[in-house]
Structures are given as structure tokens and as C-alpha cells.
Design an enzyme around this catalytic site. Structure first.
Site, PDB file in Angstrom:
ATOM      1  N   SER A  46     -10.376   0.149   6.959  1.00  0.00           N
ATOM      2  CA  SER A  46      -9.775   0.165   5.620  1.00  0.00           C
ATOM      3  C   SER A  46      -9.096  -1.118   5.168  1.00  0.00           C
ATOM      4  O   SER A  46      -8.655  -1.208   4.018  1.00  0.00           O
ATOM      5  CB  SER A  46      -8.774   1.307   5.504  1.00  0.00           C
ATOM      6  OG  SER A  46      -9.467   2.494   5.256  1.00  0.00           O
ATOM      7  N   LYS A  50       0.863  -1.194   0.000  1.00  0.00           N
ATOM      8  CA  LYS A  50       0.000   0.000   0.000  1.00  0.00           C
ATOM      9  C   LYS A  50       0.893   1.235   0.000  1.00  0.00           C
ATOM     10  O   LYS A  50       1.869   1.289   0.752  1.00  0.00           O
ATOM     11  CB  LYS A  50      -0.910  -0.032   1.231  1.00  0.00           C
ATOM     12  CG  LYS A  50      -1.916   1.104   1.310  1.00  0.00           C
ATOM     13  CD  LYS A  50      -2.866   0.936   2.493  1.00  0.00           C
ATOM     14  CE  LYS A  50      -3.896   2.062   2.562  1.00  0.00           C
ATOM     15  NZ  LYS A  50      -4.873   1.878   3.663  1.00  0.00           N
ATOM     16  N   SER A  90      -9.882   2.376   2.622  1.00  0.00           N
ATOM     17  CA  SER A  90      -8.933   3.038   1.751  1.00  0.00           C
ATOM     18  C   SER A  90      -7.984   2.073   1.035  1.00  0.00           C
ATOM     19  O   SER A  90      -7.392   2.421   0.031  1.00  0.00           O
ATOM     20  CB  SER A  90      -8.082   4.026   2.554  1.00  0.00           C
ATOM     21  OG  SER A  90      -7.323   3.345   3.552  1.00  0.00           O
TER      22      SER A  90
HETATM   23  N1  GLN Z   1     -13.355   4.855   5.664  1.00  0.00           N
HETATM   24  C1  GLN Z   1     -12.796   5.326   6.902  1.00  0.00           C
HETATM   25  C2  GLN Z   1     -12.371   6.758   6.770  1.00  0.00           C
HETATM   26  O1  GLN Z   1     -12.570   7.301   5.749  1.00  0.00           O
HETATM   27  C3  GLN Z   1     -11.683   4.461   7.331  1.00  0.00           C
HETATM   28  C4  GLN Z   1     -10.405   4.757   6.669  1.00  0.00           C
HETATM   29  C5  GLN Z   1      -9.289   3.906   7.153  1.00  0.00           C
HETATM   30  O2  GLN Z   1      -9.487   2.919   7.880  1.00  0.00           O
HETATM   31  N2  GLN Z   1      -8.093   4.286   6.779  1.00  0.00           N
HETATM   32  O3  GLN Z   1     -11.855   7.350   7.672  1.00  0.00           O
END
Ligand code: GLN
Length: 493
Positions: free
Chosen positions: A183, A79, A159
Site C-alpha cells: 500500500s 494518512k 490503500s
Molecule cells: N492491496 C492490499 C490489500 O488490499 C494491500 C493493502 C495494504 O498494504 N494496506 O490487502
């Protein structure tokens, strides 16, 4: 040897060790898949040479009869939130575009030390903020899955959407993800793969671009539970460079895998059964309960009374920490610098940040600075921290009467690209089942449980007690064996 890209972590590691194929052949096969899949936009940077170099090193070690490491010969996707020495680390942002770190993150270094190689840097929501990958500066990733009756492009989740798409499309056998509020789990669910977020503190955060430091955790995303166990073992461990790193020995999760849940109690939280819940999601949850019962578990009804406050608390705590963490991107130390003609220092900061951050990142910074401002700190931030404690206590109480918790991963299957972009609240709702475990720092995993009415994968989530990744993995394995999920996206890219 195109069949090699159908293999997972364990099969590749064992096959290379046994001399059935070489690590170089494996790297070449995945490099070819990466090169042929630009339509998915899963990778921001491909690093085929890095994958080959690692593979050559593994093959050379094997020729000399040396041990190959827990990930020996396995090429992975990284990532693009992990600092990789000399390779662009952008967090999918414009402000860090072209940023080449002088150092390697602890987690990625551990993976290389275990014999893994890097296929490239995977796309994500900008600074890991999002649930669909649409906030990336480099364009959204496309989910390899499509509905059975439509070719409309779907979101791969976020994400870690580059990671989920790449694993699902066989561009890599496994990838790293990070999970601040879902995410790893939500994108895994959207693409029919597995992913685990360990207990907060297991994986070092050193060298991972910070979003919300009290929540951020790295974890593996792979095709099955065993592969997740192997890779997680290679990623974790105490790191003096991370002040919240857990000083505990690394458990042998792979060796401890067992799908037999006899004597285990599985909690089913009543507050997760929400009004108007998607029918297929509710059905798959019921199916999961039946499967775990068949695996020998006792099912118990539990209550997590503060569940409905988790999402609002998360969307105060996470932006608050993000606003502080992202203050370092000022045009002086990293990446982009926008210095208009005749500008002073303040103007340079403002211009750089205005040009360098995307809309969602700016929204989070604004929310974060607002809830931390003198006039509102107590009304929002302090309250959210109290709620966070109550949520942790909910879980503490629940784990008096159960060993693991079973819930859906996400409220729906993958949605269409663009479907939720106009309505940030609808997008934030995606995290409703994921954020409570994040706020409490608990290990949690998503495993594929079947397909919905549109032929799209659904995930089930196992949440475990602090430090009980083994319990989570074992319940995940029981689900995996019962589900027998073998569906994969039809290749169109
Ligand atoms: N979708 C969540 C956010 O936008 C989680 C993102 C994440 O876990 N990095 O904050």
C-alpha cells in the site's frame, strides 16, 4: 508564492533554515493547494490551522537561533490510519467516523517533534484494505494523472491513495503511508512518486489502526528518494509501546545516500517475469536493469521459487489477522453505535458492525474467521504460515548472491476507477509483486521509472535485505538519477 509547492522536503527544510522563505509561507501555499483540490478527494479532513501552528513554531525557533529539526518547516499529509490527538481518525470507515483519539501515534508524534506540521488527514481504502481507494467510506480518491488520450478518472492506487494523489498533485511535499501488502509502493507507482516500506519493526505500529499486525509498516511517500530518506529517518526508532518494535539505532540514511553501485550485485528474480506481462512494464524493468548496470552494479539472475504462493498466503494471513484486530469495533468502545429499539447486547454488536463496515472489510472478516475456524485452521492458516516461511527462506537464499533485488512494483499502470471493482481477485492480483517482501518483512521501495504508452507513470521496485534500507535507497537513487523522471500530471482539478 505558488512556486513553494513545487519544492520537496529537503528544499523546504533547507530553505526555511536558510531564511529564504518562512515556514508560514510554505504552510499557507500548501493549505491553498489543499483547499483548491477538493475534486481529487485526497483529504478526509483538512487541518490548515495545525499546519500554520507548526509553521509558526518553526519560524519562532529560527528567530531565536534554535535548531529546527529534520523536518523543520515541512507540512505533510497524514494518512487517516494514524491516530492524531483530537483530530478525526476514521480509517476511511463509517464505524470510526467522528472518532477523535485521546492520543497521538508514535510515528506522527515523531514527525511533529522533528518540526513537521499537519495539513490534514488523507483518504485511503477502508481499514487499508484495497488497491484502488474505492473501498473508502468517504468516496474514492481520483488520480491526478490521466491517460494522454482520455479524461477517464483513474485509481490513485491503494490503500495509501490519498497520500499518493496528494503528493503527486502538489497538495503536500510528502505524506505518510502504511504498507501491509503493497500500500505504499503500488500507489507511489500509480502516481509517479517515491515511497519506501522499511524493515518490519522499524516504525512503531502504536497508534496506527491495525489491519494485519505481523505485516503493517508505516513509511514515507514523497517526490524523490532523498526526501523519503529524510522523512523515514524521522519516523523510525524503538518504541516500548510496540512489542515488535526493533531495538536498533536509527541509521543516518540521508547522509549515507550514494548512487554509485560499484561492487553491488542486483538480483533479477526470474519468477517475477510472468506470462502475459504488460509489455511496457517488462520494458521498463529491462531499462531499470540497464540503468543499474550503468551505475556500476553487477546483474545476477536469481530465483524466488515460491513467488506464486505469496499472494494466496497473503490473502489468508492478512484477513486472519484483520478479523481478529477488527473484533474490537463493537459499538461499545469506539465510534459508531447502532442500537435498534429494544435490542440486546448481541443485536447491538451485529447492527453496529453491519452498518459500520464496508463490503470489502466484511469480506476480509469472513475470510479471516473462516481460515481461523477449528475445522479449517490447519488446511488454510497453518499452511499459509508455512508458505510464508518458505518465502522468507527464498529471499534469504537469494541474498547470498545479491545485495538488492529489482522488480516491477505493479503489473500495470493506474487502471480506471470501477475497472476491477466487480472482480476482487483481479484487484488482489495488483499486489503480486509487492506482497512477497511484505510477508518476509523486508524493506522495499518504489521509484518512478518513466511513462507507459498511455502517458502514465510506471514504478520500479527495489527489495532489500533485512535492515538494509540504505542499500534500497541507494539503488533507488541510482534509478532516479538515470530515469530523470520529471513528468507531472497536467492540472485539471
Ligand atoms: N492491496 C492490499 C490489500 O488490499 C494491500 C493493502 C495494504 O498494504 N494496506 O490487502
Amino acid at each position: 508564492m505558488s512556486g513553494l509547492t513545487d519544492l520537496g522536503v529537503k528544499a523546504i527544510r533547507d530553505g526555511v533554515a536558510a531564511g529564504e522563505f518562512s515556514a508560514v509561507e510554505v504552510a499557507e501555499a500548501f493549505n491553498a493547494n489543499v483547499a483548491a483540490a477538493s475534486a481529487l478527494n485526497a483529504f478526509i479532513v483538512a487541518t490548515p490551522e495545525a499546519a500554520l501552528d507548526a509553521a509558526r513554531a518553526t519560524d519562532a525557533r529560527r528567530a531565536k537561533g534554535e535548531a529546527l529539526g529534520a523536518m523543520g518547516g515541512v507540512p505533510i499529509g497524514m494518512k487517516d490510519l494514524f491516530a492524531t490527538k483530537g483530530v478525526q481518525t476514521s480509517a476511511a470507515s463509517h464505524i470510526l467516523e467522528h472518532f477523535k483519539p485521546e492520543y497521538e501515534s508514535t510515528v506522527s508524534q515523531k514527525l511533529w517533534d522533528a518540526g513537521a506540521g499537519m495539513l490534514g488527514k488523507l483518504n485511503l481504502d477502508q481499514f487499508a484494505m484495497g488497491s484502488s481507494n474505492e473501498t473508502s467510506y468517504f468516496g474514492n480518491v481520483i488520480n491526478p494523472w490521466r491517460k494522454s488520450d482520455s479524461n477517464a478518472a483513474l485509481a490513485p492506487g491503494g490503500s495509501s491513495g490519498g497520500s499518493s494523489a496528494a503528493v503527486s498533485a502538489r497538495l503536500c511535499p510528502a505524506a505518510t503511508g502504511t504498507d501491509t501488502g503493497g500500500s505504499i509502493r503500488q500507489p507511489a507507482a500509480f502516481t509517479g512518486i517515491s515511497g519506501i516500506k522499511p524493515t518490519y519493526g522499524r516504525c512503531s505500529r502504536w497508534g496506527i489502526v491495525a489491519f494485519a499486525s505481523s505485516l503493517d509498516q508505516a513509511g514515507p511517500m514523497a517526490r524523490d528518494v532523498t526526501d523519503c530518506a529524510i522523512m523515514l529517518e524521522a519516523m523510525v526508532g524503538f518504541d516500548p509501546k510496540d512489542s515488535t518494535s526493533l531495538q536498533m539505532p536509527v541509521p543516518q540514511w540521508e547522509a549515507g545516500l550514494s548512487p554509485n553501485l560499484k561492487g553491488k550485485r542486483v538480483g533479477v528474480p526470474r519468477e517475477y517475469r510472468m506470462d502475459g506481462m504488460d509489455e511496457d512494464v517488462a520494458k521498463s524493468w529491462d531499462q531499470g536493469i540497464a540503468w543499474l548496470k550503468d551505475a556500476g552494479a553487477e546483474i545476477v539472475d536469481i530465483s524466488l521459487p515460491h513467488t506464486r504462493y505469496a499472494l494466496p498466503a497473503y490473502y489468508i494471513v492478512a484477513p486472519a489477522e484483520a478479523s481478529s484486530n477488527l473484533a474490537r469495533y463493537d459499538g461499545v468502545r469506539y465510534g459508531l453505535r447502532d442500537l435498534p429499539e429494544g435490542a440486546g447486547l448481541q443485536d447491538m454488536y451485529a447492527a453496529t458492525r453491519a452498518a459500520g463496515f464496508g463490503a470489502e472489510v466484511k469480506r476480509r472478516i469472513l475470510i479471516g474467521t473462516y481460515v481461523l475456524s477449528a475445522g479449517f485452521y490447519d488446511a488454510y492458516y497453518t499452511q499459509a504460515q508455512k508458505v510464508r516461511t518458505l518465502i522468507s527462506l527464498d529471499f534469504k537464499n537469494a541474498f547470498e548472491s545479491c545485495d538488492v533485488i529489482l522488480a516491477p512494483t505493479a503489473p500495470t499502470a493506474a487502471f480506471a476507477l470501477g475497472e476491477n471493482t466487480e472482480d476482487p481477485l483481479a484487484m488482489y492480483l495488483n499486489d503480486v509483486f509487492a506482497v512477497p517482501a511484505s510477508l518476509a518483512g523486508l524493506p522495499a521501495m518504489s521509484v518512478p521509472a518513466g511513462l507507459n504508452r498511455d502517458g502514465l507513470p510506471l514504478g520500479l521496485q527495489i527489495i532489500g535485505n533485512m535492515f538494509d534500507e540504505q542499500g534500497v535507497l541507494n539503488a533507488g537513487l541510482a534509478l532516479e538519477q538515470a530515469a530523470g523522471f520529471s513528468a507531472r500530471p497536467e492540472k485539471w482539478w
